[in-house]
Every structure is written in C-alpha cells, then in structure tokens.
Design an enzyme around this catalytic site. Structure first.
Site, mmCIF file in Angstrom:
data_model
loop_
_atom_site.group_PDB
_atom_site.id
_atom_site.type_symbol
_atom_site.label_atom_id
_atom_site.label_comp_id
_atom_site.label_asym_id
_atom_site.label_seq_id
_atom_site.Cartn_x
_atom_site.Cartn_y
_atom_site.Cartn_z
ATOM 1 N N THR A 1 -9.427 -5.501 3.656
ATOM 2 C CA THR A 1 -9.216 -4.222 2.848
ATOM 3 C C THR A 1 -10.402 -5.493 1.223
ATOM 4 O O THR A 1 -10.329 -6.027 1.309
ATOM 5 C CB THR A 1 -7.800 -4.519 1.984
ATOM 6 O OG1 THR A 1 -6.713 -3.950 2.865
ATOM 7 C CG2 THR A 1 -7.630 -3.512 0.334
ATOM 8 N N GLU B 1 -11.327 4.418 3.219
ATOM 9 C CA GLU B 1 -10.629 4.815 2.581
ATOM 10 C C GLU B 1 -10.310 4.771 1.016
ATOM 11 O O GLU B 1 -9.961 3.382 0.162
ATOM 12 C CB GLU B 1 -8.769 4.519 3.097
ATOM 13 C CG GLU B 1 -8.507 4.964 4.046
ATOM 14 C CD GLU B 1 -6.548 4.384 4.168
ATOM 15 O OE1 GLU B 1 -6.385 3.981 3.832
ATOM 16 O OE2 GLU B 1 -6.515 5.182 5.942
ATOM 17 N N ASP C 1 0.848 -1.740 0.561
ATOM 18 C CA ASP C 1 0.177 0.103 0.294
ATOM 19 C C ASP C 1 0.684 1.220 -0.186
ATOM 20 O O ASP C 1 2.069 1.373 1.056
ATOM 21 C CB ASP C 1 -0.938 -0.098 1.455
ATOM 22 C CG ASP C 1 -1.938 0.817 0.829
ATOM 23 O OD1 ASP C 1 -2.642 1.240 -0.334
ATOM 24 O OD2 ASP C 1 -2.468 1.497 1.772
ATOM 25 N N ARG D 1 1.162 16.861 12.734
ATOM 26 C CA ARG D 1 2.572 17.785 12.709
ATOM 27 C C ARG D 1 1.691 18.757 13.327
ATOM 28 O O ARG D 1 3.261 19.073 13.150
ATOM 29 C CB ARG D 1 3.273 16.566 11.752
ATOM 30 C CG ARG D 1 3.554 15.632 11.603
ATOM 31 C CD ARG D 1 4.784 14.710 11.196
ATOM 32 N NE ARG D 1 4.529 15.037 9.624
ATOM 33 C CZ ARG D 1 3.582 14.218 9.206
ATOM 34 N NH1 ARG D 1 3.405 12.958 9.534
ATOM 35 N NH2 ARG D 1 3.669 14.989 7.810
ATOM 36 N N HIS E 1 -3.865 14.051 0.057
ATOM 37 C CA HIS E 1 -3.656 12.911 1.703
ATOM 38 C C HIS E 1 -2.888 13.609 2.642
ATOM 39 O O HIS E 1 -3.690 13.550 3.601
ATOM 40 C CB HIS E 1 -4.135 11.779 0.619
ATOM 41 C CG HIS E 1 -4.423 10.700 1.971
ATOM 42 N ND1 HIS E 1 -5.557 10.860 3.055
ATOM 43 C CD2 HIS E 1 -3.636 9.357 2.693
ATOM 44 C CE1 HIS E 1 -5.269 9.908 4.107
ATOM 45 N NE2 HIS E 1 -4.095 9.656 3.668
ATOM 46 N N ASP F 1 -9.158 0.127 1.430
ATOM 47 C CA ASP F 1 -8.247 -0.230 2.369
ATOM 48 C C ASP F 1 -8.696 0.322 3.989
ATOM 49 O O ASP F 1 -8.903 1.136 4.327
ATOM 50 C CB ASP F 1 -6.718 0.156 2.197
ATOM 51 C CG ASP F 1 -5.751 -0.281 3.446
ATOM 52 O OD1 ASP F 1 -6.446 -1.761 3.539
ATOM 53 O OD2 ASP F 1 -4.709 0.427 3.087
ATOM 54 N N TYR G 1 1.264 3.359 15.550
ATOM 55 C CA TYR G 1 2.319 3.317 14.714
ATOM 56 C C TYR G 1 3.800 3.570 14.462
ATOM 57 O O TYR G 1 4.237 3.099 13.680
ATOM 58 C CB TYR G 1 1.780 4.333 13.602
ATOM 59 C CG TYR G 1 2.012 5.769 13.266
ATOM 60 C CD1 TYR G 1 2.691 6.189 12.473
ATOM 61 C CD2 TYR G 1 1.570 6.248 14.228
ATOM 62 C CE1 TYR G 1 3.018 7.773 13.159
ATOM 63 C CE2 TYR G 1 1.309 7.855 14.779
ATOM 64 C CZ TYR G 1 1.770 8.376 13.517
ATOM 65 O OH TYR G 1 2.109 9.821 13.630
ATOM 66 N N PHE H 1 1.368 6.057 -0.553
ATOM 67 C CA PHE H 1 0.374 6.444 0.069
ATOM 68 C C PHE H 1 1.400 7.967 -1.413
ATOM 69 O O PHE H 1 2.067 8.788 -0.702
ATOM 70 C CB PHE H 1 1.692 7.094 1.574
ATOM 71 C CG PHE H 1 1.184 7.966 2.457
ATOM 72 C CD1 PHE H 1 0.109 8.545 3.073
ATOM 73 C CD2 PHE H 1 2.237 8.779 2.908
ATOM 74 C CE1 PHE H 1 0.034 9.419 3.600
ATOM 75 C CE2 PHE H 1 2.083 9.821 3.754
ATOM 76 C CZ PHE H 1 0.394 10.244 3.998
ATOM 77 N N GLN I 1 -4.697 2.479 14.804
ATOM 78 C CA GLN I 1 -3.339 2.919 13.448
ATOM 79 C C GLN I 1 -2.519 3.846 14.685
ATOM 80 O O GLN I 1 -1.318 3.632 14.718
ATOM 81 C CB GLN I 1 -3.787 3.103 12.604
ATOM 82 C CG GLN I 1 -2.836 3.159 11.633
ATOM 83 C CD GLN I 1 -2.671 3.570 10.267
ATOM 84 O OE1 GLN I 1 -3.969 3.674 9.718
ATOM 85 N NE2 GLN I 1 -1.743 4.139 9.770
ATOM 86 N N GLU J 1 -9.903 12.586 7.312
ATOM 87 C CA GLU J 1 -10.036 13.575 6.440
ATOM 88 C C GLU J 1 -11.192 14.533 6.912
ATOM 89 O O GLU J 1 -11.695 15.749 6.544
ATOM 90 C CB GLU J 1 -9.276 13.735 5.269
ATOM 91 C CG GLU J 1 -8.155 13.472 4.976
ATOM 92 C CD GLU J 1 -7.509 13.762 3.439
ATOM 93 O OE1 GLU J 1 -6.567 14.166 2.636
ATOM 94 O OE2 GLU J 1 -7.555 11.617 3.073
ATOM 95 N N GLU K 1 -9.010 4.076 -1.992
ATOM 96 C CA GLU K 1 -7.358 3.644 -3.314
ATOM 97 C C GLU K 1 -8.361 3.250 -4.657
ATOM 98 O O GLU K 1 -9.249 2.718 -4.627
ATOM 99 C CB GLU K 1 -7.453 2.853 -2.062
ATOM 100 C CG GLU K 1 -6.562 3.789 -0.768
ATOM 101 C CD GLU K 1 -5.768 2.921 -0.556
ATOM 102 O OE1 GLU K 1 -5.069 2.249 -0.621
ATOM 103 O OE2 GLU K 1 -5.203 3.389 0.820
ATOM 104 N N ARG L 1 -8.294 3.756 12.932
ATOM 105 C CA ARG L 1 -7.751 5.106 12.830
ATOM 106 C C ARG L 1 -7.175 5.594 14.438
ATOM 107 O O ARG L 1 -6.074 5.762 14.593
ATOM 108 C CB ARG L 1 -8.281 6.237 12.868
ATOM 109 C CG ARG L 1 -8.949 7.023 10.811
ATOM 110 C CD ARG L 1 -7.802 6.665 10.493
ATOM 111 N NE ARG L 1 -8.572 6.771 9.060
ATOM 112 C CZ ARG L 1 -7.674 6.739 7.339
ATOM 113 N NH1 ARG L 1 -6.077 6.854 7.846
ATOM 114 N NH2 ARG L 1 -8.192 7.146 6.677
ATOM 115 N N THR M 1 -4.610 6.836 -0.137
ATOM 116 C CA THR M 1 -6.369 7.481 -0.107
ATOM 117 C C THR M 1 -5.409 8.626 -1.089
ATOM 118 O O THR M 1 -4.857 9.637 -0.989
ATOM 119 C CB THR M 1 -6.387 7.580 1.138
ATOM 120 O OG1 THR M 1 -6.192 6.901 2.261
ATOM 121 C CG2 THR M 1 -7.465 8.760 0.767
ATOM 122 N N LYS N 1 -4.406 -1.857 9.722
ATOM 123 C CA LYS N 1 -4.805 -1.642 8.536
ATOM 124 C C LYS N 1 -5.348 -3.407 7.622
ATOM 125 O O LYS N 1 -5.882 -3.342 7.580
ATOM 126 C CB LYS N 1 -4.153 -1.499 8.081
ATOM 127 C CG LYS N 1 -3.611 -0.137 8.099
ATOM 128 C CD LYS N 1 -4.453 0.724 7.858
ATOM 129 C CE LYS N 1 -3.965 1.273 6.060
ATOM 130 N NZ LYS N 1 -5.131 2.214 5.555
#
Length: 419
Positions: free
Chosen positions: A260, A202, A130, A146, A137, A236, A247, A132, A243, A367, A204, A240, A353, A256
């Site tokens: 899927t 997600e 998978d 962050r 996204h 997917d 993570y 990114f 994760q 989001e 995808e 949240r 995503t 995850k």
C-alpha cells in the site's frame, strides 16, 4: 487574499503558505529522520526550528515533539498543539517576520531544497484499516460480481464497511511494488498459482489518526474530527485474481497485503477547512451514533496517470473527487471505535476506492475495464490490468482563490515477481 511568504512560491505549487503539510525526511543519507513542513520547493526542518527556540508558544515551548524520527508524538498532542504549530510556522515564513527571513545562517540550515531530501513514511503506523465508502465503487463491484438484483448489500447503507489491513507493507511514494504471487480461480482441477495476472491500483485517500481513544471507549461522531490530524493520498494496490479466489468467507488477505503506497505529506484538516463541502444525503438516515450535526466532505480533485513500461509519457486514466464518498471520514472513525476499539496516534484509515458516477471517474482498472472486458488506452498501448514496468501516479489538489492546497504525488512502479 493569498498569504505572502518571504520564499518565492510558484502560483501552481501544491505547497503554499495556506497548506504547510507535515512529513518526515532525511537531509542526506547519513542524517537521522526528522519532521518537516513543505513550503514551495523547500522543506522546513522542524528540528532546526525547535533547536533555535522558535516554537515559543505555551504548548510547544519545551516540547521535543519535533526532535523525534516520526510525527507520532506531535499527533498525540491534539488540535491545540497542531494549531499553535501552524500559527508559528505561518508567522516564521511570513514576508513580514524577520526571525528566519533575516537570519542567513539559520535560513540555510532550516530551508532545504525538496529535490535534495529523502522522504520517508511520516509516522509509525501501528494499525491500518481500509473502508469501502464510495457508493459508486460499491455498486460497480456488485454489478460485476453479483448482478443488478443485489448490487449493493443491504448492510452497506447502514454502516461504513471495512477490514483490517496490513500496516507492515505500507510504503512511501516512490517505492517499487513487487508483483505478488498467489492462487487464482482454478482453470482445471487445481487453482492457478503464480504471479498475479490482474494487478490493479485503487485510488484512495487515508485519514491519519491523532490522539485516539482508550480501549473500551468510543469517539462521538461530532467530535471525531478532533482525532484526525489530516489526509494523505493512498494507492491500495490490489491483486484482483488472488482476492477473488480467497475472499469468501473472510475477505481480503494476500490480494491486498503485499503493498500500500501513501504520499509523504500529510495535509492537515486545518488546511482543508476552506474546501469543506456537504456530504451526500444518506438514505436511510444513519443510526444515532453515526448521525452528524454537520456531515462534511472535502472538494479535492483527484487524478490517476500511468506511465507505461518503457515509455516516458504519462496518460491520465481517471479523474475523481474526494467529495464522492458516501460515508465521511469522521463517520468512519466514530464507527471504528463504537465497539470500544482503541485507535492510536499514527493509525491509518483508508477510504476505499473513490469512484465518481461517470466511467471516466472510476477509481481502479477493475471498474475502468469492467474486469478486463474492455481496455484502457495509454497512447499507443492498451491495458486491462497493470504490466511490469508500469508506473502509477496519483495527484490530489484543492483549488483556492489564487492558490492550491495539494498533496504532491503518490507513485509506485510495478516490478516483476521474485522467482
């Protein structure tokens, strides 16, 4: 000018002669799985076509690739075989070709109503990666977790970021998804444990690998398309809260790997060719092994609908497009092999995503609700994250001149955690 079939095909069908996507199905519960092609409201049984000796080109004449329970052998044969099969099937389904059109008994065996067959995973998936690859996204996730100073990590603009996913829990559209259990951030001295409180979809797509490469060898980015058979829709699913707690430092795991979902029909790159479009300008310029002579995405309109628990009506929650991807699927595949990693027929490469620049084009509830700070309206109901009984439906479609090249649907319903 649309291609004309002897089968009546609705103008809004996802599966006209220009498409001819591949899948695997069972005609009934007692039958073995076999490959098929979607045409209008029917499935063309490729096992029947093979047994009738109608694949008579130089590559496929004596091949048993369509007598298999999955598409892996066909995927391994590469583009010459794929092109020959496509040309043969288009000819057989043409309004001017009598071989199938005028053979009543063969036609009855070979063309089955799509509503009566059971669709299965189209290939045996050995490995699943998978990526990114959507800048919008990546930026939104970075802003949430962050802050604006370091929204996107510097390495993101230099290579397609990815992690190795769990192939065993990939399921075909229509399969229920059991709400996962796991740990979440502590509210006191110990972590929360229980059913996920932040279950998400997600939006995808995923590339299906064809011939692959030998261990230790790499695929040139300008030849990578020869190793991609086609694309599927992919959800997917993501827990949240699980994760977010797990993570650091190694990335996604239980958040995850519980499920899927992919759509049952693989739309080939040949069918998508008319919808190719320029990929976004990449700055800084990628390193030479990722620098493509032609950097191409596809204009595929994507939509997500949710049917809330206990209701029949569906509500559109987002509209996006495959062309928003920053890193192309060919760059993803080339990067995957640059260290000598061997891809194999049937491997799946998820895009990550696919979010657009506007809030209404964001590709997940994380989001859309900004991690639960806002709500999404579903008629009389609202959601921050998915509830038990909610069904999520993805669709994807390219609009041609008088026809569509579509992916059908990719759907799954959330069912409660197992006690």
């Amino acid at each position: 000018m649309a291609l004309k079939s002897f089968i009546e095909i609705s103008p809004d069908s996802h599966f006209p002669m220009e498409n001819l996507p591949y899948g695997v199905f069972k005609p009934d519960e007692s039958s073995a799985p076999r490959p098929g092609v979607a045409i209008g409201d029917y499935v063309l049984d490729l096992q029947v076509i093979t047994s009738a000796g109608l694949f008579n080109g130089p590559i496929l004449t004596n091949s048993d690739c369509f007598l298999q329970p999955n598409l892996n052998k066909f995927l391994e044969m590469g583009r010459p075989a794929w092109k020959e099969a496509r040309a043969t099937i288009q000819k057989l389904l043409s309004s001017t070709e009598p071989a199938l059109r005028d053979n009543a008994s063969l036609k009855q065996k070979a063309l089955l109503p799509a509503v009566k067959v059971q669709m299965l995973l189209p290939m045996a998936i050995g490995d699943y990666t998978d990526f990114f690859s959507s800048m919008h996204h990546a930026k939104n996730c970075g802003l949430m977790f962050r802050g604006p100073e370091n929204a996107i990590n510097p390495n993101w603009f230099h290579l397609p970021i990815a992690y190795h996913g769990r192939a065993s829990s990939i399921v075909v559209s229509g399969t229920d998804i059991i709400r996962p259990k796991g740990q979440g951030h502590p509210s006191g001295n110990s972590p929360y444990f229980g059913p996920s409180r932040k279950l998400d979809f997600e939006l995808e797509m995923a590339a299906v690998v064809g011939p692959g490469n030998k261990l230790g060898e790499s695929v040139d980015v300008n030849e990578a398309a020869e190793h991609i058979f086609g694309l599927v829709l992919m959800n997917d699913w993501s827990a949240r809260d699980i994760q977010a707690w797990e993570y650091v430092p190694l990335g996604p795991f239980l958040g995850k790997s519980f499920g899927t979902t992919i759509s049952p029909w693989i739309v080939t790159l040949d069918a998508l060719e008319p919808f190719g479009c320029d990929a976004p300008l990449q700055n800084p310029r990628p390193l030479p092994y990722l620098a493509e002579k032609i950097s191409k995405n596809y204009d595929i309109s994507l939509e997500v609908q949710i049917i809330p628990a206990g209701e029949e009506a569906s509500y559109v929650v987002t509209r996006s497009n495959f062309n928003h991807l920053y890193w192309t699927v060919t760059q993803q595949l080339a990067h995957h092999t640059i260290n000598g990693c061997n891809l194999r027929p049937g491997d799946l490469l998820g895009t990550g995503t696919i979010s657009g620049p506007e809030p209404e084009s964001y590709g997940c509830l994380l989001e859309l609700t900004w991690n639960g700070q806002k709500t999404v309206s579903l008629g009389g109901a609202t959601r921050k994250f998915l509830e038990d009984g909610d069904e999520v439906i993805f669709t994807g479609c390219c609009k041609g001149n008088g026809y569509n090249v579509g992916f059908g649907t990719c759907s799954g319903k959330i069912v409660p955690s197992i006690p």
